[in-house]
Design an enzyme around this catalytic site. Structure first.
Site, mmCIF file in Angstrom:
data_model
loop_
_atom_site.group_PDB
_atom_site.id
_atom_site.type_symbol
_atom_site.label_atom_id
_atom_site.label_comp_id
_atom_site.label_asym_id
_atom_site.label_seq_id
_atom_site.Cartn_x
_atom_site.Cartn_y
_atom_site.Cartn_z
ATOM 1 N N LYS A 126 -22.830 -30.659 -17.791
ATOM 2 C CA LYS A 126 -23.990 -30.739 -16.835
ATOM 3 C C LYS A 126 -24.637 -29.302 -16.951
ATOM 4 C CE LYS A 126 -23.186 -29.330 -12.287
ATOM 5 N NZ LYS A 126 -23.860 -27.969 -11.873
ATOM 6 N N ASN A 127 -23.868 -27.996 -17.012
ATOM 7 C CA ASN A 127 -24.732 -26.816 -16.962
ATOM 8 C C ASN A 127 -25.124 -26.399 -18.369
ATOM 9 O OD1 ASN A 127 -24.163 -26.797 -14.340
ATOM 10 N ND2 ASN A 127 -22.199 -25.432 -14.453
ATOM 11 N N CYS B 152 -27.178 -21.690 -0.286
ATOM 12 C CA CYS B 152 -26.211 -22.950 -0.562
ATOM 13 C C CYS B 152 -24.935 -22.728 -0.067
ATOM 14 C CB CYS B 152 -26.440 -23.181 -2.252
ATOM 15 S SG CYS B 152 -25.301 -22.021 -3.084
ATOM 16 N N ARG C 183 -26.343 -16.489 -3.548
ATOM 17 C CA ARG C 183 -26.996 -16.689 -5.132
ATOM 18 C C ARG C 183 -28.144 -16.303 -5.416
ATOM 19 N NH1 ARG C 183 -25.133 -22.587 -6.584
ATOM 20 N NH2 ARG C 183 -25.216 -21.887 -8.804
ATOM 21 N N ASP D 196 -15.712 -22.527 -11.306
ATOM 22 C CA ASP D 196 -15.947 -23.694 -11.081
ATOM 23 C C ASP D 196 -14.854 -24.711 -11.200
ATOM 24 O OD1 ASP D 196 -18.575 -23.292 -10.976
ATOM 25 O OD2 ASP D 196 -19.354 -24.042 -12.746
ATOM 26 N N ARG E 251 -23.498 -35.307 -7.696
ATOM 27 C CA ARG E 251 -24.586 -34.163 -8.450
ATOM 28 C C ARG E 251 -23.693 -33.878 -9.824
ATOM 29 N NH1 ARG E 251 -25.876 -28.933 -5.163
ATOM 30 N NH2 ARG E 251 -26.579 -28.893 -7.374
HETATM 31 N N1 EPU Z 1 -26.279 -13.249 -9.231
HETATM 32 C C1 EPU Z 1 -27.048 -12.237 -8.592
HETATM 33 N N2 EPU Z 1 -28.234 -12.321 -8.882
HETATM 34 C C2 EPU Z 1 -28.963 -13.153 -9.983
HETATM 35 C C3 EPU Z 1 -28.041 -13.949 -10.427
HETATM 36 C C4 EPU Z 1 -26.759 -14.219 -10.088
HETATM 37 O O1 EPU Z 1 -26.505 -11.662 -7.631
HETATM 38 O O2 EPU Z 1 -29.857 -12.832 -10.202
HETATM 39 C C5 EPU Z 1 -24.892 -13.555 -8.684
HETATM 40 C C6 EPU Z 1 -24.723 -14.689 -7.959
HETATM 41 O O3 EPU Z 1 -25.011 -14.592 -6.650
HETATM 42 C C7 EPU Z 1 -23.351 -15.071 -8.028
HETATM 43 C C8 EPU Z 1 -23.027 -14.472 -9.600
HETATM 44 O O4 EPU Z 1 -24.191 -13.655 -9.720
HETATM 45 O O5 EPU Z 1 -22.472 -14.467 -7.212
HETATM 46 C C9 EPU Z 1 -22.819 -15.498 -10.494
HETATM 47 O O6 EPU Z 1 -24.001 -16.297 -10.601
HETATM 48 P P1 EPU Z 1 -24.819 -16.869 -12.100
HETATM 49 O O7 EPU Z 1 -25.873 -16.547 -12.122
HETATM 50 O O8 EPU Z 1 -23.732 -16.491 -13.161
HETATM 51 O O9 EPU Z 1 -24.617 -18.475 -11.710
HETATM 52 P P2 EPU Z 1 -25.523 -19.611 -12.006
HETATM 53 O O10 EPU Z 1 -26.301 -19.407 -13.194
HETATM 54 O O11 EPU Z 1 -26.230 -19.705 -10.664
HETATM 55 C C10 EPU Z 1 -24.005 -21.230 -13.161
HETATM 56 C C11 EPU Z 1 -23.442 -22.737 -13.026
HETATM 57 C C12 EPU Z 1 -22.513 -22.684 -11.811
HETATM 58 C C13 EPU Z 1 -21.322 -21.742 -12.181
HETATM 59 C C14 EPU Z 1 -21.885 -20.227 -12.345
HETATM 60 C C15 EPU Z 1 -20.773 -19.399 -12.955
HETATM 61 C C16 EPU Z 1 -25.374 -24.008 -13.675
HETATM 62 C C17 EPU Z 1 -26.414 -24.889 -13.200
HETATM 63 N N3 EPU Z 1 -24.748 -23.443 -12.554
HETATM 64 O O12 EPU Z 1 -24.528 -20.790 -12.046
HETATM 65 O O13 EPU Z 1 -22.267 -24.016 -11.832
HETATM 66 O O14 EPU Z 1 -20.721 -21.524 -10.832
HETATM 67 O O15 EPU Z 1 -23.090 -20.418 -13.546
HETATM 68 O O16 EPU Z 1 -20.114 -19.609 -13.868
HETATM 69 O O17 EPU Z 1 -25.122 -23.710 -14.634
HETATM 70 C C18 EPU Z 1 -21.161 -25.795 -10.536
HETATM 71 O O18 EPU Z 1 -21.326 -26.648 -11.741
HETATM 72 O O19 EPU Z 1 -20.716 -26.470 -9.717
HETATM 73 C C19 EPU Z 1 -21.688 -24.580 -10.594
HETATM 74 C C20 EPU Z 1 -21.940 -24.102 -9.247
#
Ligand code: EPU
Length: 423
Positions: free
Chosen positions: A22-23, A116, A121, A304, A396
Protein backbone atom coordinates in the site's frame (compact mmCIF):
# COMPACT_ATOMS: atom_id res chain seq x y z
CA UNK A 1 -21.12 -0.35 7.49
CA UNK A 2 -19.86 -3.90 7.62
CA UNK A 3 -18.54 -5.78 10.61
CA UNK A 4 -16.45 -8.91 10.97
CA UNK A 5 -17.52 -11.84 13.08
CA UNK A 6 -14.53 -13.92 14.18
CA UNK A 7 -14.78 -17.10 16.22
CA UNK A 8 -11.49 -17.79 17.96
CA UNK A 9 -9.65 -21.03 18.51
CA UNK A 10 -8.86 -22.22 14.97
CA UNK A 11 -5.23 -22.83 14.10
CA UNK A 12 -4.05 -21.48 10.76
CA UNK A 13 -2.51 -23.56 7.98
CA UNK A 14 -1.91 -23.23 4.24
CA UNK A 15 -0.59 -20.56 1.93
CA UNK A 16 -1.46 -16.91 1.48
CA UNK A 17 -0.05 -14.54 -1.12
CA UNK A 18 1.07 -11.02 -0.21
CA UNK A 19 -0.25 -8.13 -2.31
CA UNK A 20 1.62 -5.07 -3.47
CA UNK A 21 2.64 -2.62 -0.74
CA UNK A 22 0.00 0.00 0.00
CA UNK A 23 2.54 2.56 1.15
CA UNK A 24 4.56 2.10 -2.01
CA UNK A 25 1.68 1.95 -4.50
CA UNK A 26 0.19 5.24 -3.24
CA UNK A 27 3.43 7.12 -3.88
CA UNK A 28 4.11 5.46 -7.24
CA UNK A 29 0.64 6.53 -8.34
CA UNK A 30 1.46 10.13 -7.36
CA UNK A 31 4.84 9.90 -9.12
CA UNK A 32 3.05 8.99 -12.37
CA UNK A 33 1.98 12.66 -12.51
CA UNK A 34 5.57 13.63 -13.34
CA UNK A 35 5.58 12.01 -16.78
CA UNK A 36 3.51 12.92 -19.82
CA UNK A 37 1.89 9.75 -21.17
CA UNK A 38 0.84 6.35 -19.85
CA UNK A 39 2.56 5.00 -16.74
CA UNK A 40 1.75 1.37 -15.95
CA UNK A 41 1.96 0.24 -12.33
CA UNK A 42 1.66 -3.50 -11.68
CA UNK A 43 0.69 -5.22 -8.44
CA UNK A 44 -1.46 -2.37 -7.10
CA UNK A 45 -3.62 -3.73 -4.26
CA UNK A 46 -7.41 -3.32 -4.50
CA UNK A 47 -7.82 -1.47 -1.24
CA UNK A 48 -9.77 1.64 -0.37
CA UNK A 49 -6.66 3.85 -0.03
CA UNK A 50 -5.51 3.05 -3.57
CA UNK A 51 -9.02 3.81 -4.84
CA UNK A 52 -8.90 7.14 -3.00
CA UNK A 53 -5.53 7.94 -4.60
CA UNK A 54 -7.05 6.99 -7.96
CA UNK A 55 -9.80 9.57 -7.30
CA UNK A 56 -7.17 12.16 -6.38
CA UNK A 57 -5.41 11.59 -9.72
CA UNK A 58 -8.70 11.66 -11.64
CA UNK A 59 -9.56 14.93 -9.88
CA UNK A 60 -6.30 16.32 -11.30
CA UNK A 61 -7.40 15.28 -14.79
CA UNK A 62 -5.52 11.98 -15.18
CA UNK A 63 -7.22 9.01 -16.86
CA UNK A 64 -7.03 5.70 -14.99
CA UNK A 65 -7.77 2.17 -16.10
CA UNK A 66 -7.44 -1.11 -14.21
CA UNK A 67 -6.67 -4.53 -15.59
CA UNK A 68 -6.68 -6.77 -12.53
CA UNK A 69 -3.98 -5.31 -10.30
CA UNK A 70 -2.31 -3.44 -13.18
CA UNK A 71 -3.12 0.24 -13.18
CA UNK A 72 -2.50 2.54 -16.15
CA UNK A 73 -2.31 6.25 -15.37
CA UNK A 74 -2.60 8.56 -18.42
CA UNK A 75 -1.47 12.06 -17.65
CA UNK A 76 -2.06 13.86 -20.97
CA UNK A 77 -5.06 15.73 -19.55
CA UNK A 78 -3.68 16.09 -16.02
CA UNK A 79 -3.64 19.87 -15.82
CA UNK A 80 -5.41 20.17 -12.45
CA UNK A 81 -3.57 21.34 -9.34
CA UNK A 82 -6.29 21.02 -6.68
CA UNK A 83 -7.02 18.18 -4.27
CA UNK A 84 -10.18 18.70 -2.18
CA UNK A 85 -10.72 18.12 1.54
CA UNK A 86 -13.21 15.36 0.78
CA UNK A 87 -10.32 13.19 -0.47
CA UNK A 88 -7.54 14.39 1.84
CA UNK A 89 -9.80 13.79 4.85
CA UNK A 90 -10.35 10.20 3.69
CA UNK A 91 -6.63 9.64 3.32
CA UNK A 92 -3.89 11.95 4.60
CA UNK A 93 -1.39 10.40 2.19
CA UNK A 94 -3.16 12.39 -0.57
CA UNK A 95 -0.76 15.23 0.35
CA UNK A 96 1.98 13.30 -1.39
CA UNK A 97 0.77 14.83 -4.67
CA UNK A 98 2.24 18.16 -3.50
CA UNK A 99 5.76 17.24 -4.63
CA UNK A 100 4.82 16.02 -8.13
CA UNK A 101 2.42 18.96 -8.65
CA UNK A 102 5.11 21.49 -7.71
CA UNK A 103 7.52 19.66 -10.00
CA UNK A 104 5.15 19.61 -12.95
CA UNK A 105 3.03 22.77 -12.63
CA UNK A 106 4.98 24.82 -10.05
CA UNK A 107 1.63 25.16 -8.24
CA UNK A 108 -0.58 23.06 -5.98
CA UNK A 109 -3.68 23.55 -3.87
CA UNK A 110 -4.12 20.71 -1.43
CA UNK A 111 -6.64 20.71 1.40
CA UNK A 112 -4.98 20.55 4.82
CA UNK A 113 -5.34 17.12 6.37
CA UNK A 114 -7.32 17.06 9.60
CA UNK A 115 -6.52 15.06 12.72
CA UNK A 116 -6.41 11.30 12.60
CA UNK A 117 -6.56 8.37 14.93
CA UNK A 118 -2.84 7.87 15.41
CA UNK A 119 -1.55 11.27 16.47
CA UNK A 120 -1.36 14.78 15.13
CA UNK A 121 0.78 13.81 12.08
CA UNK A 122 2.04 17.17 11.03
CA UNK A 123 3.39 18.06 7.59
CA UNK A 124 5.81 20.78 8.72
CA UNK A 125 8.84 18.79 7.52
CA UNK A 126 7.37 18.48 4.02
CA UNK A 127 6.75 22.23 3.89
CA UNK A 128 10.13 23.24 5.30
CA UNK A 129 11.78 21.13 2.63
CA UNK A 130 9.74 22.71 -0.19
CA UNK A 131 10.44 26.19 1.20
CA UNK A 132 14.17 25.52 1.04
CA UNK A 133 13.63 24.69 -2.61
CA UNK A 134 11.97 28.04 -3.24
CA UNK A 135 8.28 27.23 -2.71
CA UNK A 136 5.90 29.68 -0.99
CA UNK A 137 2.78 28.76 0.95
CA UNK A 138 -0.39 30.49 2.01
CA UNK A 139 -3.50 29.12 3.70
CA UNK A 140 -6.99 29.95 2.52
CA UNK A 141 -10.32 28.32 3.26
CA UNK A 142 -8.67 25.14 4.58
CA UNK A 143 -6.39 24.86 1.56
CA UNK A 144 -2.65 24.98 1.40
CA UNK A 145 -1.76 27.10 -1.60
CA UNK A 146 1.73 26.31 -2.86
CA UNK A 147 3.66 28.08 -5.58
CA UNK A 148 7.24 27.57 -6.70
CA UNK A 149 7.95 29.82 -9.71
CA UNK A 150 11.47 28.46 -9.60
CA UNK A 151 12.18 25.16 -7.93
CA UNK A 152 15.85 24.82 -7.05
CA UNK A 153 17.99 22.20 -5.40
CA UNK A 154 18.72 22.65 -1.69
CA UNK A 155 20.36 21.04 1.35
CA UNK A 156 17.50 19.68 3.45
CA UNK A 157 18.12 18.10 6.82
CA UNK A 158 15.01 16.46 8.25
CA UNK A 159 14.45 16.73 12.03
CA UNK A 160 13.00 13.20 11.89
CA UNK A 161 13.30 10.63 9.08
CA UNK A 162 9.70 11.15 7.97
CA UNK A 163 8.58 8.75 5.25
CA UNK A 164 6.09 11.17 3.68
CA UNK A 165 8.44 14.19 3.81
CA UNK A 166 11.28 12.20 2.23
CA UNK A 167 8.99 11.03 -0.57
CA UNK A 168 7.31 14.36 -1.20
CA UNK A 169 10.62 16.25 -1.29
CA UNK A 170 12.16 13.54 -3.49
CA UNK A 171 9.36 13.90 -6.05
CA UNK A 172 9.86 17.68 -6.25
CA UNK A 173 13.66 17.53 -6.21
CA UNK A 174 13.88 15.28 -9.26
CA UNK A 175 12.59 18.22 -11.34
CA UNK A 176 14.36 21.08 -9.50
CA UNK A 177 17.30 22.92 -10.99
CA UNK A 178 20.57 21.77 -9.44
CA UNK A 179 21.28 19.30 -6.66
CA UNK A 180 19.18 18.50 -3.61
CA UNK A 181 20.56 16.57 -0.65
CA UNK A 182 18.12 15.11 1.88
CA UNK A 183 19.90 14.38 5.17
CA UNK A 184 18.34 12.13 7.83
CA UNK A 185 16.13 10.71 5.08
CA UNK A 186 13.76 7.82 5.76
CA UNK A 187 15.15 4.46 4.58
CA UNK A 188 11.97 2.38 4.19
CA UNK A 189 11.87 -0.15 1.32
CA UNK A 190 8.93 1.84 -0.08
CA UNK A 191 11.26 4.82 -0.55
CA UNK A 192 13.70 2.63 -2.44
CA UNK A 193 10.80 1.42 -4.61
CA UNK A 194 9.77 5.00 -5.38
CA UNK A 195 13.35 5.99 -6.18
CA UNK A 196 13.70 2.95 -8.45
CA UNK A 197 10.65 4.02 -10.46
CA UNK A 198 11.79 7.65 -10.61
CA UNK A 199 15.23 6.58 -11.87
CA UNK A 200 13.55 4.47 -14.55
CA UNK A 201 11.58 7.60 -15.51
CA UNK A 202 14.82 9.51 -15.99
CA UNK A 203 15.54 10.96 -12.54
CA UNK A 204 19.07 11.07 -11.14
CA UNK A 205 19.06 9.81 -7.55
CA UNK A 206 21.85 8.40 -5.39
CA UNK A 207 21.60 6.96 -1.92
CA UNK A 208 17.90 5.98 -1.69
CA UNK A 209 17.69 3.49 1.17
CA UNK A 210 20.41 5.33 3.12
CA UNK A 211 20.15 8.37 5.38
CA UNK A 212 21.52 10.72 2.69
CA UNK A 213 19.79 10.97 -0.67
CA UNK A 214 21.32 13.09 -3.40
CA UNK A 215 19.15 14.17 -6.31
CA UNK A 216 20.29 15.93 -9.46
CA UNK A 217 17.31 17.63 -11.07
CA UNK A 218 16.45 16.80 -14.69
CA UNK A 219 14.02 18.28 -17.21
CA UNK A 220 11.65 15.63 -18.46
CA UNK A 221 10.32 12.26 -17.31
CA UNK A 222 9.29 9.25 -19.34
CA UNK A 223 6.24 7.14 -18.57
CA UNK A 224 7.36 3.65 -17.48
CA UNK A 225 6.10 0.24 -16.36
CA UNK A 226 6.91 -0.60 -12.74
CA UNK A 227 5.91 -3.37 -10.31
CA UNK A 228 5.06 -2.51 -6.69
CA UNK A 229 7.13 -4.37 -4.07
CA UNK A 230 5.30 -6.86 -1.80
CA UNK A 231 3.69 -5.39 1.30
CA UNK A 232 5.95 -6.11 4.28
CA UNK A 233 3.29 -4.90 6.72
CA UNK A 234 0.62 -7.17 5.24
CA UNK A 235 3.11 -10.06 5.31
CA UNK A 236 3.93 -9.22 8.93
CA UNK A 237 0.23 -9.11 9.80
CA UNK A 238 -0.28 -12.66 8.48
CA UNK A 239 2.88 -13.81 10.30
CA UNK A 240 1.68 -12.35 13.60
CA UNK A 241 -1.81 -13.83 13.02
CA UNK A 242 -0.29 -17.30 12.59
CA UNK A 243 1.76 -16.86 15.77
CA UNK A 244 -1.31 -15.75 17.73
CA UNK A 245 -3.68 -18.44 16.44
CA UNK A 246 -1.01 -21.15 16.27
CA UNK A 247 -0.37 -23.34 13.25
CA UNK A 248 1.93 -23.13 10.25
CA UNK A 249 1.51 -20.94 7.16
CA UNK A 250 3.47 -19.95 4.07
CA UNK A 251 3.39 -16.30 3.11
CA UNK A 252 4.16 -16.29 -0.60
CA UNK A 253 6.09 -13.36 -2.07
CA UNK A 254 6.93 -11.96 1.36
CA UNK A 255 10.45 -10.56 1.32
CA UNK A 256 12.25 -11.63 4.48
CA UNK A 257 14.98 -9.03 3.92
CA UNK A 258 12.38 -6.29 4.45
CA UNK A 259 11.21 -7.89 7.70
CA UNK A 260 14.43 -8.74 9.55
CA UNK A 261 13.57 -7.34 12.95
CA UNK A 262 9.94 -8.43 12.80
CA UNK A 263 10.93 -12.03 12.07
CA UNK A 264 13.64 -11.92 14.79
CA UNK A 265 11.06 -10.76 17.31
CA UNK A 266 8.62 -13.49 16.29
CA UNK A 267 11.39 -16.08 16.73
CA UNK A 268 12.04 -14.61 20.20
CA UNK A 269 8.31 -15.04 20.86
CA UNK A 270 8.66 -18.74 20.02
CA UNK A 271 7.93 -19.00 16.28
CA UNK A 272 9.83 -21.19 13.84
CA UNK A 273 10.58 -19.11 10.74
CA UNK A 274 12.22 -19.87 7.42
CA UNK A 275 12.48 -17.67 4.37
CA UNK A 276 13.74 -17.91 0.81
CA UNK A 277 13.09 -16.19 -2.51
CA UNK A 278 9.54 -17.62 -2.67
CA UNK A 279 8.41 -16.22 0.67
CA UNK A 280 8.36 -16.78 4.41
CA UNK A 281 7.04 -19.72 6.44
CA UNK A 282 5.88 -19.23 10.00
CA UNK A 283 5.01 -21.94 12.54
CA UNK A 284 3.97 -21.59 16.16
CA UNK A 285 2.99 -24.41 18.48
CA UNK A 286 2.47 -22.79 21.87
CA UNK A 287 1.52 -19.61 23.68
CA UNK A 288 4.03 -16.87 22.85
CA UNK A 289 6.95 -15.92 25.08
CA UNK A 290 6.85 -12.35 26.32
CA UNK A 291 9.18 -9.97 24.45
CA UNK A 292 10.18 -6.33 24.71
CA UNK A 293 10.47 -4.09 21.67
CA UNK A 294 10.53 -0.47 20.54
CA UNK A 295 9.17 0.95 17.30
CA UNK A 296 11.54 3.02 15.20
CA UNK A 297 11.89 4.21 11.62
CA UNK A 298 13.15 1.49 9.25
CA UNK A 299 15.18 -0.67 9.74
CA UNK A 300 13.74 -0.51 13.28
CA UNK A 301 10.57 -2.37 14.26
CA UNK A 302 7.70 -0.88 12.19
CA UNK A 303 5.05 1.09 14.03
CA UNK A 304 2.57 -0.36 11.52
CA UNK A 305 2.95 -3.78 13.18
CA UNK A 306 2.91 -2.52 16.77
CA UNK A 307 -0.86 -3.02 17.35
CA UNK A 308 -0.79 -6.55 15.86
CA UNK A 309 2.18 -7.46 18.10
CA UNK A 310 0.34 -6.05 21.10
CA UNK A 311 -2.58 -8.37 20.30
CA UNK A 312 -0.17 -11.33 20.07
CA UNK A 313 1.59 -10.50 23.33
CA UNK A 314 -1.66 -10.11 25.24
CA UNK A 315 -1.71 -13.91 25.59
CA UNK A 316 2.04 -14.33 26.19
CA UNK A 317 3.37 -16.38 29.09
CA UNK A 318 4.61 -13.33 30.99
CA UNK A 319 4.98 -9.57 30.78
CA UNK A 320 6.16 -7.64 27.70
CA UNK A 321 7.13 -3.99 27.48
CA UNK A 322 6.80 -1.99 24.31
CA UNK A 323 7.70 1.57 23.46
CA UNK A 324 6.10 3.46 20.57
CA UNK A 325 8.54 6.04 19.22
CA UNK A 326 7.03 7.01 15.87
CA UNK A 327 3.46 8.17 16.58
CA UNK A 328 2.38 9.98 19.70
CA UNK A 329 -1.03 8.34 20.15
CA UNK A 330 -0.91 4.92 18.68
CA UNK A 331 -2.23 3.20 21.82
CA UNK A 332 -5.88 4.21 21.50
CA UNK A 333 -6.88 0.68 20.54
CA UNK A 334 -5.56 -0.68 23.86
CA UNK A 335 -8.92 -0.03 25.52
CA UNK A 336 -10.54 -2.27 22.89
CA UNK A 337 -8.04 -5.07 23.60
CA UNK A 338 -8.62 -4.69 27.33
CA UNK A 339 -12.35 -5.09 26.69
CA UNK A 340 -11.44 -8.55 25.40
CA UNK A 341 -9.72 -9.37 28.69
CA UNK A 342 -6.17 -8.23 27.86
CA UNK A 343 -4.18 -6.71 30.73
CA UNK A 344 -2.38 -3.74 29.17
CA UNK A 345 -1.39 -0.50 30.89
CA UNK A 346 0.01 2.45 29.00
CA UNK A 347 2.02 5.37 30.34
CA UNK A 348 3.05 7.97 27.78
CA UNK A 349 4.57 6.05 24.91
CA UNK A 350 5.23 2.87 26.91
CA UNK A 351 2.92 -0.11 27.28
CA UNK A 352 3.18 -2.96 29.77
CA UNK A 353 1.38 -6.07 28.56
CA UNK A 354 0.74 -8.76 31.15
CA UNK A 355 -0.08 -11.90 29.23
CA UNK A 356 -3.38 -13.60 30.08
CA UNK A 357 -4.16 -17.21 29.27
CA UNK A 358 -6.96 -16.45 26.85
CA UNK A 359 -8.86 -13.42 25.57
CA UNK A 360 -12.63 -13.47 25.60
CA UNK A 361 -14.80 -12.37 22.69
CA UNK A 362 -16.49 -8.96 22.94
CA UNK A 363 -17.93 -6.36 20.55
CA UNK A 364 -14.99 -4.11 19.59
CA UNK A 365 -14.19 -1.41 17.04
CA UNK A 366 -11.43 -1.03 14.47
CA UNK A 367 -9.94 2.42 15.20
CA UNK A 368 -7.53 2.58 12.27
CA UNK A 369 -6.07 0.22 9.67
CA UNK A 370 -3.53 -1.51 11.90
CA UNK A 371 -5.60 -1.33 15.08
CA UNK A 372 -8.34 -3.09 13.09
CA UNK A 373 -5.91 -5.83 12.07
CA UNK A 374 -4.93 -6.15 15.75
CA UNK A 375 -8.58 -6.70 16.69
CA UNK A 376 -8.87 -9.44 14.09
CA UNK A 377 -5.72 -11.12 15.47
CA UNK A 378 -6.97 -10.85 19.05
CA UNK A 379 -10.30 -12.32 17.95
CA UNK A 380 -8.57 -15.32 16.32
CA UNK A 381 -7.29 -16.34 19.77
CA UNK A 382 -10.34 -15.40 21.84
CA UNK A 383 -12.90 -17.62 23.44
CA UNK A 384 -16.18 -17.10 21.53
CA UNK A 385 -17.32 -14.91 18.63
CA UNK A 386 -15.95 -11.34 18.47
CA UNK A 387 -17.82 -8.69 16.48
CA UNK A 388 -15.53 -6.05 15.03
CA UNK A 389 -17.22 -2.90 13.76
CA UNK A 390 -15.86 0.04 11.72
CA UNK A 391 -14.24 -2.40 9.35
CA UNK A 392 -13.92 0.30 6.69
CA UNK A 393 -10.62 1.14 8.41
CA UNK A 394 -9.34 -2.40 7.74
CA UNK A 395 -10.51 -2.18 4.11
CA UNK A 396 -8.31 0.89 3.63
CA UNK A 397 -5.20 -1.25 3.91
CA UNK A 398 -6.07 -4.93 3.47
CA UNK A 399 -7.78 -6.56 0.50
CA UNK A 400 -10.25 -9.26 1.52
CA UNK A 401 -8.53 -9.88 4.86
CA UNK A 402 -11.40 -12.12 5.97
CA UNK A 403 -11.39 -14.23 2.80
CA UNK A 404 -7.67 -14.78 2.99
CA UNK A 405 -7.73 -15.66 6.70
CA UNK A 406 -10.69 -17.98 6.09
CA UNK A 407 -8.65 -19.73 3.38
CA UNK A 408 -6.05 -20.40 6.10
CA UNK A 409 -8.73 -22.01 8.29
CA UNK A 410 -9.91 -19.07 10.41
CA UNK A 411 -13.60 -18.85 11.25
CA UNK A 412 -14.32 -15.33 10.06
CA UNK A 413 -17.07 -13.70 8.04
CA UNK A 414 -18.29 -10.26 7.04
CA UNK A 415 -21.81 -9.07 7.80
CA UNK A 416 -23.58 -5.79 7.22
CA UNK A 417 -23.69 -3.96 10.53
CA UNK A 418 -27.06 -2.82 11.89
CA UNK A 419 -25.33 0.29 13.37
CA UNK A 420 -23.95 3.38 11.67
CA UNK A 421 -20.13 3.71 11.84
CA UNK A 422 -18.64 5.50 14.83
CA UNK A 423 -15.31 7.04 13.81
N1 EPU B 1 6.04 14.10 11.36
C1 EPU B 1 6.17 15.43 11.71
N2 EPU B 1 6.20 16.35 10.70
C2 EPU B 1 6.13 16.00 9.39
C3 EPU B 1 5.99 14.64 9.05
C4 EPU B 1 5.94 13.71 10.07
O1 EPU B 1 6.24 15.78 12.88
O2 EPU B 1 6.17 16.90 8.54
C5 EPU B 1 5.95 13.09 12.43
C6 EPU B 1 4.57 12.44 12.45
O3 EPU B 1 3.66 13.20 13.22
C7 EPU B 1 4.88 11.10 13.06
C8 EPU B 1 6.29 10.79 12.56
O4 EPU B 1 6.84 12.04 12.14
O5 EPU B 1 4.90 11.18 14.45
C9 EPU B 1 6.35 9.79 11.42
O6 EPU B 1 5.62 10.24 10.31
P1 EPU B 1 6.00 9.87 8.80
O7 EPU B 1 5.98 11.13 8.02
O8 EPU B 1 7.22 9.03 8.78
O9 EPU B 1 4.77 8.98 8.43
P2 EPU B 1 3.80 9.14 7.18
O10 EPU B 1 4.59 9.37 5.94
O11 EPU B 1 2.71 10.08 7.52
C10 EPU B 1 3.92 6.61 6.56
C11 EPU B 1 2.93 5.51 6.36
C12 EPU B 1 2.34 5.10 7.71
C13 EPU B 1 3.49 4.66 8.60
C14 EPU B 1 4.53 5.78 8.73
C15 EPU B 1 5.75 5.39 9.53
C16 EPU B 1 2.03 5.96 4.19
C17 EPU B 1 0.85 6.33 3.38
N3 EPU B 1 1.85 5.95 5.50
O12 EPU B 1 3.18 7.69 7.13
O13 EPU B 1 1.49 4.00 7.44
O14 EPU B 1 2.99 4.35 9.88
O15 EPU B 1 4.97 6.17 7.42
O16 EPU B 1 6.35 4.26 9.01
O17 EPU B 1 3.09 5.64 3.67
C18 EPU B 1 -0.37 2.57 7.75
O18 EPU B 1 -0.05 2.03 6.68
O19 EPU B 1 -1.26 2.10 8.51
C19 EPU B 1 0.31 3.81 8.15
C20 EPU B 1 -0.14 4.61 9.10
Amino acid sequence: MDRLIVTGGRRLSGTVRVNGAKNSALKLMAAALLAEGETVIENVPHIADCLTMAEVLEGLGAGLSWDGTTLTVSTQGAHGVETPYELVSQMRASIVVLGPLLARHRRAMVAMPGGCNIGSRKIDLHLKGFERMGAHFSYEHGFLNATAPSLRGAMISLDFPSVGATENILMAAVAASGTTVIENAAREPEIQDLAAMLVQMGAKIDGAGTTTIEIHGVDGFLPVRHRVIPDRIEAGTFAVAACAAGGAISIESARAEHMDLVLDKLVEAGAGITGDDRGVRVAMAERPNPIDFVTLPYPGFPTDLQPQMMALLSTARGTSILTENVFESRFMFVDELNRMGADIRTEGHHAVIRGVERLSAAPVRALDIRAGAAMVIAALTADGATEISNIHHVDRGYEDLEGRLASLGAEIRREPSPWPAAH
